[in-house]
Design an enzyme around this catalytic site. Structure first.
Site, mmCIF file in Angstrom:
data_model
loop_
_atom_site.group_PDB
_atom_site.id
_atom_site.type_symbol
_atom_site.label_atom_id
_atom_site.label_comp_id
_atom_site.label_asym_id
_atom_site.label_seq_id
_atom_site.Cartn_x
_atom_site.Cartn_y
_atom_site.Cartn_z
ATOM 1 N N ASP A 105 0.836 -1.197 0.000
ATOM 2 C CA ASP A 105 0.000 0.000 0.000
ATOM 3 C C ASP A 105 0.873 1.250 0.000
ATOM 4 O O ASP A 105 1.505 1.576 1.006
ATOM 5 C CB ASP A 105 -0.908 -0.004 1.237
ATOM 6 C CG ASP A 105 -1.831 1.204 1.286
ATOM 7 O OD1 ASP A 105 -2.026 1.841 0.239
ATOM 8 O OD2 ASP A 105 -2.364 1.496 2.372
ATOM 9 N N ASP A 314 -1.693 5.477 -5.708
ATOM 10 C CA ASP A 314 -1.931 4.619 -4.545
ATOM 11 C C ASP A 314 -2.153 3.170 -4.966
ATOM 12 O O ASP A 314 -3.202 2.825 -5.506
ATOM 13 C CB ASP A 314 -3.146 5.143 -3.773
ATOM 14 C CG ASP A 314 -3.466 4.317 -2.545
ATOM 15 O OD1 ASP A 314 -2.622 3.500 -2.137
ATOM 16 O OD2 ASP A 314 -4.566 4.492 -1.989
#
Length: 511
Positions: A105, A314
């Site tokens: 992440d 992201d």
């Protein structure tokens, strides 16, 4: 004095305070920090100076060409519906080392794993159809190299919540959609394999900060990150930042996701000289994440020139999000250019039935970033079979309120993405994910004789079967404020009639 007055200039002087001086000790004491410093001129003092020099040399010279990968290899894995539609990699931590399958992440900073579980996702392999072994739970007391991060440590953000400065530092990370993780922070070893930089391939043990995640909620509890999450953001707690501060590699990393959904990840990678790049930009005045400027975008030959918007890059988001108004214009034009039968499903209204040869013809999509850099989307569609058994290809873009966008992992396919925080730029180049540093080589297993790289000190820190998991959206929405790096620009005022003397105290670390 008359000379300075005549030319109307300002003189600025700086006071330099040595880190091992009495003044430095007094300063930290006034901040409530009990710092023990070596005596000036002592052997310990000389050793510390030498160690700092070597660390700086390693960072400036040796580490520039070296890449670090997890000890089990650079490969990343994609498990689709079984584990939240994210990418994962195996990492080893602790002594003896224990393996964890962590989600990747880039939208958050903390590295945490299930630990002393009160409320955690299932860890049995029988719960996940694609696993052939149980997932792990971290127990700090079983690792000889583990120690609690104290509440007085510079990196303990919730230290004010502690009853004692010597207590264990708590953490609590809130992601989107009621997803969170909380527990205590520990220091322990992360096992990596190195190559390049003029040194042979070898095993490295880096001291890092690990969240002992005893309580999870939301999608993490449902199985999107059952065995932990590796935060790759730019914050001080993130692994790329800690590796850079330890002098191992530059503050940069890359990953590559190919069209078959496999991929690779490298720490310290600053990309090839031929890559395209754009600059990271501050979000609400702070450099708090991997934000870039999207100036416009094109569908086929038609370009939508709006006012532009900021977007966060992201990997923790399965899909890509556009600001609501831009989304409406985008999908209207996209649908107009699609020569296929539309058959929307819940939350994805722009799905189209497959043709006899598979995916229908899709118009090209191109984003234009700052510095006039074009980013071509390899394939914005994903394949799904609806409840009627029809093959559908859906546009993987969603609307997002708030005026910002998110470039998710579906737009990253086919690229080697380089997150170079050291130079504040995002780089990209086409890649088959097999061409970085001879990535097919055999990786080493952790060795008890591996070199140990300590976590930087306080002072250095300053400056399964058949179940389905909902695809991950932006795991961590941009916040109003962030503790991540902020860049302050000092503007020197012009003084016309008098001499201005400014005393500026600089605290100089050794690395």
């Amino acid at each position: 004095m008359s000379l300075y007055t005549q030319f109307s200039t300002a003189l600025y002087s700086s006071k330099l305070v040595h880190r091992f001086s009495e003044e430095a000790v007094s300063y930290w004491s006034s901040k409530g920090k009990n710092i023990t410093l070596p005596k000036l001129g002592s052997l310990e003092h000389i050793k510390v100076l030498l160690s700092s020099d070597l660390k700086r040399q390693k960072l400036k010279l040796g580490s520039q060409d070296r890449l670090l990968i997890p000890s089990q290899g650079s490969e990343t894995f994609f498990y689709g519906n079984d584990m939240g539609w994210l990418h994962y990699t195996w990492i080893d931590i602790g002594t003896p080392n224990v393996s964890f399958l962590v989600a990747l992440d880039a939208g958050s900073d903390l590295f945490w794993v299930p630990c002393r579980c009160i409320q955690c996702a299932p860890l049995s392999s029988s719960y996940y159809s694609m696993l052939d072994r149980d997932l792990s739970e971290y127990e700090p007391s079983r690792s000889s190299t583990s120690k609690p991060l104290s509440c007085s440590h510079q990196l303990c953000e919730l230290g004010l919540n502690c009853q004692s400065p010597n207590g264990s530092c708590p953490y609590s990370v809130n992601y989107s959609e009621n997803t969170s993780s909380s527990g205590l922070l520990f220091e322990d070893q992360l096992y990596l394999t190195s190559s390049g930089g003029g040194a042979p391939e070898g095993s490295i043990q880096a001291q890092v900060i690990i969240g002992c995640g005893s309580k999870q909620s939301g999608s993490d509890l449902d199985g999107s990150a059952p065995d932990g999450l590796l935060g790759l953001g730019p914050g001080k707690l993130a692994i790329p930042s800690l590796l850079a501060r330890s002098g191992l590699v530059p503050h940069s990393f890359s990953y590559c996701f190919d069209n078959s959904y496999s991929g690779r990840m490298y720490f310290g990678d600053q990309g090839p000289a031929t890559q395209r790049s754009t600059t990271f930009v501050p979000y609400k005045g702070e450099y708090s994440g991997y934000f870039i400027e999207v100036e416009d975008y094109c569908i086929g030959s038609f370009c939508l020139k709006q006012n532009g918007f900021q977007a966060q890059v992201d990997s923790g988001s399965s899909f890509t999000y556009l600001p609501s108004e831009d989304y409406k214009l985008f999908v209207a034009e996209f649908d107009k250019q699609m020569n296929a039968t539309r058959s929307g499903i819940e939350k994805f209204p722009y799905c189209y039935k497959a043709r006899s040869h598979g995916q229908p013809d899709v118009p090209s999509i191109k984003f234009k970033f700052a510095l006039n850099q074009s980013f071509v989307i390899e394939n914005p569609m994903f394949h799904i079979i609806d409840y009627q058994g029809d093959d559908l290809y859906c546009l993987g873009i969603q609307p997002l309120d708030g005026g910002i966008g998110i470039i998710g992992q579906n737009f990253m396919m086919g690229y080697r993405l380089v997150f170079d925080w050291e130079n504040l730029k995002l780089g990209w180049s086409h890649s088959n994910c097999q061409d970085i540093r001879d990535s097919d080589r055999v990786h080493l297993t952790p060795s008890p004789n591996s070199a140990v790289n300590p976590l930087p000190t306080n002072e250095q820190q300053r400056t399964p079967g058949g179940h389905a998991v909902v695809p991950a959206v932006a795991r961590r929405a941009p916040e109003e404020s962030s503790a991540a790096l902020s860049v302050h620009i000092l503007y020197n005022h012009y003084c016309k009639t008098s001499l201005l003397l400014l005393h500026l105290t600089l605290w100089l670390p050794f690395w």
